[in-house]
Design a protein around this motif. Structure first.
Motif, PDB file in Angstrom:
ATOM      1  N   ALA A   8       0.835  -1.202   0.000  1.00 45.54           N
ATOM      2  CA  ALA A   8       0.000   0.000   0.000  1.00 45.54           C
ATOM      3  C   ALA A   8       0.872   1.256   0.000  1.00 45.54           C
ATOM      4  N   GLU A   9       0.306   2.348  -0.504  1.00 50.87           N
ATOM      5  CA  GLU A   9       1.042   3.614  -0.491  1.00 50.87           C
ATOM      6  C   GLU A   9       1.203   4.128   0.935  1.00 50.87           C
ATOM      7  N   HIS A  10       0.148   3.982   1.736  1.00 47.72           N
ATOM      8  CA  HIS A  10       0.206   4.358   3.148  1.00 47.72           C
ATOM      9  C   HIS A  10       0.041   3.092   3.977  1.00 47.72           C
ATOM     10  N   VAL A  11       1.110   2.627   4.578  1.00 49.25           N
ATOM     11  CA  VAL A  11       1.105   1.399   5.371  1.00 49.25           C
ATOM     12  C   VAL A  11       0.752   1.743   6.811  1.00 49.25           C
ATOM     13  N   GLN A  12      -0.232   1.021   7.375  1.00 46.98           N
ATOM     14  CA  GLN A  12      -0.625   1.214   8.764  1.00 46.98           C
ATOM     15  C   GLN A  12      -0.614  -0.136   9.469  1.00 46.98           C
ATOM     16  N   VAL A  13       0.229  -0.270  10.483  1.00 48.90           N
ATOM     17  CA  VAL A  13       0.338  -1.506  11.243  1.00 48.90           C
ATOM     18  C   VAL A  13       0.167  -1.177  12.720  1.00 48.90           C
ATOM     19  N   ASP A  14      -0.820  -1.810  13.341  1.00 52.85           N
ATOM     20  CA  ASP A  14      -1.021  -1.692  14.783  1.00 52.85           C
ATOM     21  C   ASP A  14      -0.839  -3.070  15.398  1.00 52.85           C
ATOM     22  N   ALA A  15      -0.163  -3.133  16.540  1.00 56.22           N
ATOM     23  CA  ALA A  15       0.097  -4.424  17.175  1.00 56.22           C
ATOM     24  C   ALA A  15      -0.070  -4.316  18.676  1.00 56.22           C
ATOM     25  N   LEU A  16      -0.699  -5.323  19.254  1.00 57.86           N
ATOM     26  CA  LEU A  16      -0.775  -5.487  20.701  1.00 57.86           C
ATOM     27  C   LEU A  16      -0.172  -6.846  21.012  1.00 57.86           C
ATOM     28  N   CYS A  17       0.882  -6.865  21.824  1.00 59.25           N
ATOM     29  CA  CYS A  17       1.598  -8.116  22.053  1.00 59.25           C
ATOM     30  C   CYS A  17       2.421  -8.027  23.334  1.00 59.25           C
ATOM     31  N   LEU A  18       2.975  -9.162  23.730  1.00 61.70           N
ATOM     32  CA  LEU A  18       3.789  -9.236  24.948  1.00 61.70           C
ATOM     33  C   LEU A  18       5.185  -8.673  24.715  1.00 61.70           C
ATOM     34  N   THR A  19       5.785  -9.038  23.598  1.00 63.37           N
ATOM     35  CA  THR A  19       7.019  -8.428  23.096  1.00 63.37           C
ATOM     36  C   THR A  19       6.809  -8.257  21.600  1.00 63.37           C
ATOM     37  N   ALA A  20       7.714  -7.591  20.932  1.00 66.98           N
ATOM     38  CA  ALA A  20       7.544  -7.343  19.500  1.00 66.98           C
ATOM     39  C   ALA A  20       8.331  -8.326  18.652  1.00 66.98           C
ATOM     40  N   VAL A  21       8.673  -9.505  19.171  1.00 64.37           N
ATOM     41  CA  VAL A  21       9.564 -10.398  18.455  1.00 64.37           C
ATOM     42  C   VAL A  21       8.952 -10.873  17.135  1.00 64.37           C
ATOM     43  N   SER A  22       7.676 -11.256  17.121  1.00 60.71           N
ATOM     44  CA  SER A  22       7.056 -11.737  15.879  1.00 60.71           C
ATOM     45  C   SER A  22       6.944 -10.608  14.858  1.00 60.71           C
ATOM     46  N   LEU A  23       6.551  -9.425  15.318  1.00 63.14           N
ATOM     47  CA  LEU A  23       6.416  -8.291  14.411  1.00 63.14           C
ATOM     48  C   LEU A  23       7.772  -7.866  13.864  1.00 63.14           C
ATOM     49  N   THR A  24       8.789  -7.824  14.720  1.00 66.37           N
ATOM     50  CA  THR A  24      10.125  -7.444  14.265  1.00 66.37           C
ATOM     51  C   THR A  24      10.622  -8.382  13.179  1.00 66.37           C
ATOM     52  N   ALA A  25      10.401  -9.684  13.374  1.00 65.35           N
ATOM     53  CA  ALA A  25      10.801 -10.651  12.354  1.00 65.35           C
ATOM     54  C   ALA A  25       9.998 -10.470  11.075  1.00 65.35           C
ATOM     55  N   ALA A  26       8.695 -10.222  11.206  1.00 68.24           N
ATOM     56  CA  ALA A  26       7.828 -10.097  10.031  1.00 68.24           C
ATOM     57  C   ALA A  26       8.155  -8.860   9.209  1.00 68.24           C
ATOM     58  N   ILE A  27       8.586  -7.791   9.872  1.00 69.40           N
ATOM     59  CA  ILE A  27       8.916  -6.552   9.171  1.00 69.40           C
ATOM     60  C   ILE A  27      10.181  -6.714   8.314  1.00 69.40           C
ATOM     61  N   GLY A  28      10.997  -7.707   8.639  1.00 64.94           N
ATOM     62  CA  GLY A  28      12.267  -7.866   7.936  1.00 64.94           C
ATOM     63  C   GLY A  28      12.129  -8.029   6.437  1.00 64.94           C
ATOM     64  N   GLU A  29      11.144  -8.823   5.989  1.00 62.00           N
ATOM     65  CA  GLU A  29      11.008  -9.073   4.551  1.00 62.00           C
ATOM     66  C   GLU A  29      10.540  -7.848   3.776  1.00 62.00           C
ATOM     67  N   PRO A  30       9.494  -7.134   4.198  1.00 61.08           N
ATOM     68  CA  PRO A  30       9.139  -5.925   3.442  1.00 61.08           C
ATOM     69  C   PRO A  30      10.232  -4.863   3.460  1.00 61.08           C
ATOM     70  N   VAL A  31      10.969  -4.740   4.559  1.00 64.27           N
ATOM     71  CA  VAL A  31      12.091  -3.795   4.588  1.00 64.27           C
ATOM     72  C   VAL A  31      13.143  -4.199   3.554  1.00 64.27           C
ATOM     73  N   ARG A  32      13.413  -5.499   3.458  1.00 66.74           N
ATOM     74  CA  ARG A  32      14.361  -5.974   2.447  1.00 66.74           C
ATOM     75  C   ARG A  32      13.863  -5.648   1.045  1.00 66.74           C
ATOM     76  N   GLN A  33      12.567  -5.849   0.806  1.00 72.33           N
ATOM     77  CA  GLN A  33      12.011  -5.578  -0.523  1.00 72.33           C
ATOM     78  C   GLN A  33      12.005  -4.083  -0.845  1.00 72.33           C
ATOM     79  N   ILE A  34      11.854  -3.244   0.168  1.00 72.32           N
ATOM     80  CA  ILE A  34      11.955  -1.797  -0.059  1.00 72.32           C
ATOM     81  C   ILE A  34      13.374  -1.444  -0.484  1.00 72.32           C
ATOM     82  N   HIS A  35      14.366  -1.992   0.207  1.00 68.84           N
ATOM     83  CA  HIS A  35      15.756  -1.719  -0.157  1.00 68.84           C
ATOM     84  C   HIS A  35      16.081  -2.248  -1.554  1.00 68.84           C
ATOM     85  N   ALA A  36      15.388  -3.322  -1.962  1.00 66.79           N
ATOM     86  CA  ALA A  36      15.621  -3.903  -3.288  1.00 66.79           C
ATOM     87  C   ALA A  36      14.805  -3.212  -4.378  1.00 66.79           C
ATOM     88  N   GLY A  37      13.973  -2.240  -3.995  1.00 65.67           N
ATOM     89  CA  GLY A  37      13.170  -1.522  -4.972  1.00 65.67           C
ATOM     90  C   GLY A  37      11.902  -2.232  -5.385  1.00 65.67           C
TER      91      GLY A  37
END
Length: 301
Positions: A117-146
């Motif tokens: 999406a052009e405007h990405v909105q992610v809200d999370a409620l969790c005990l720690t952010a470990v799952s979200l941190t791992a999940a964000i890794g792939e889209p961040v990689r794809q952003i760096h790859a264009g």
């Protein structure tokens, strides 16, 4: 306002005296979830992993066995390197398209899709952010790859406050509560720091308008919730179990929940009245917590 101090983990090999087998498992699990380690790929040898993380081989073996119990790895033995499983997930979870999946398997592809999406909105409620941190890794990689080019990213995360007595993780022996609380707090802070760092870097590298905000909850959440672009809700239960874990140099009997193994149930607006209502009510619940009883949480390095 509560202010936390934590160093950013995950960018260099670990400090030898501070890594437990659980932390090694967390890092390897994140690599599997983000695609750094792919299905069918052989893992590095135990000796190489021990050297990388600065731990002994016993800690590496314990970490690998945890991932094997989660069906993320196969062929875990003392003799040969383990293999990343083809279809990770705990027993009893149905397979097939659209079926519920464990957080570490089900969250990354959905977060990656949300980043289209052009405007990405992610809200999370969790005990720690470990799952979200791992999940964000792939889209961040794809952003760096264009491959992905969002113009704006807004991430809001609700986490338990440092000032409460956690329902879990909690030691069976109450005298160890302080040590366990400090361990959880360091883990929570480190995951939040990595998440924030990885996203805010996109400001300078790609000119993306990025905002990452944390707020503290006055209770231990019994469930985890992810809201993606206001159109999808991913919901999972924290299932508390009793077991022995290593805290520092001590084996501790405790009550805890493996959030990375929590099975995610997906609901999407427009997929029917039940799904649409669940998404809308989940959004309303999250916003209510954010705007009322939560407090400011500042992670400082």
């Amino acid at each position: 306002m509560e202010t936390e101090n934590a160093s950013v983990k995950g960018r260099r090999a670990a400090e030898p005296s501070r890594r437990s087998h659980r932390e090694v498992a967390d890092e390897l699990r994140a690599r599997i979830a983000s695609g750094v380690l792919r299905p069918g790929q052989r893992m590095p040898t135990q000796a190489r992993l021990a050297d990388e993380f600065g731990v002994d081989r016993g800690a590496v073996r314990k970490a690998l066995r945890i991932l094997q119990s989660e069906r993320l790895l196969t062929n875990v033995s003392k003799g040969s390197p383990a293999t990343v499983a083809g279809q990770p997930g705990p027993p009893g979870v149905p397979a097939g398209p659209g079926a519920p999946q464990p957080s570490m398997a089900g969250l990354p592809p959905r977060v990656t899709a949300a980043f289209a999406a052009e405007h990405v909105q992610v809200d999370a409620l969790c005990l720690t952010a470990v799952s979200l941190t791992a999940a964000i890794g792939e889209p961040v990689r794809q952003i760096h790859a264009g491959q992905l080019k969002p113009a704006k990213i807004d991430v809001r995360v609700l986490l338990p406050s440092r000032d409460i007595d956690l329902a879990f993780p909690s030691p069976v022996d109450a005298s160890a509560t302080g040590r366990l609380q400090r361990r959880w707090l360091a883990h929570r802070n480190a995951q939040g720091q990595v998440l924030r760092h990885n996203l805010l870097t996109l400001r300078s590298t790609h000119g993306i308008d990025v905002h990452v905000t944390f707020r503290a909850l006055p209770f231990t959440p019994p469930v985890k919730l992810y809201l993606l672009n206001g159109t999808e809700a991913l919901f999972a239960y924290y299932t508390v179990q009793r077991g022995e874990q290593t805290v520092g140099q001590e084996n501790m009997d405790m009550y805890d929940a493996e959030g990375t193994r929590s099975v995610l149930f997906a609901f999407e607006r427009g997929a029917g009245p039940r799904d649409t209502t669940f998404v809308d009510q989940s959004r309303r619940w999250f916003d209510a917590l954010w705007d009322t009883i939560s407090s400011e949480l500042v992670l400082t390095s």
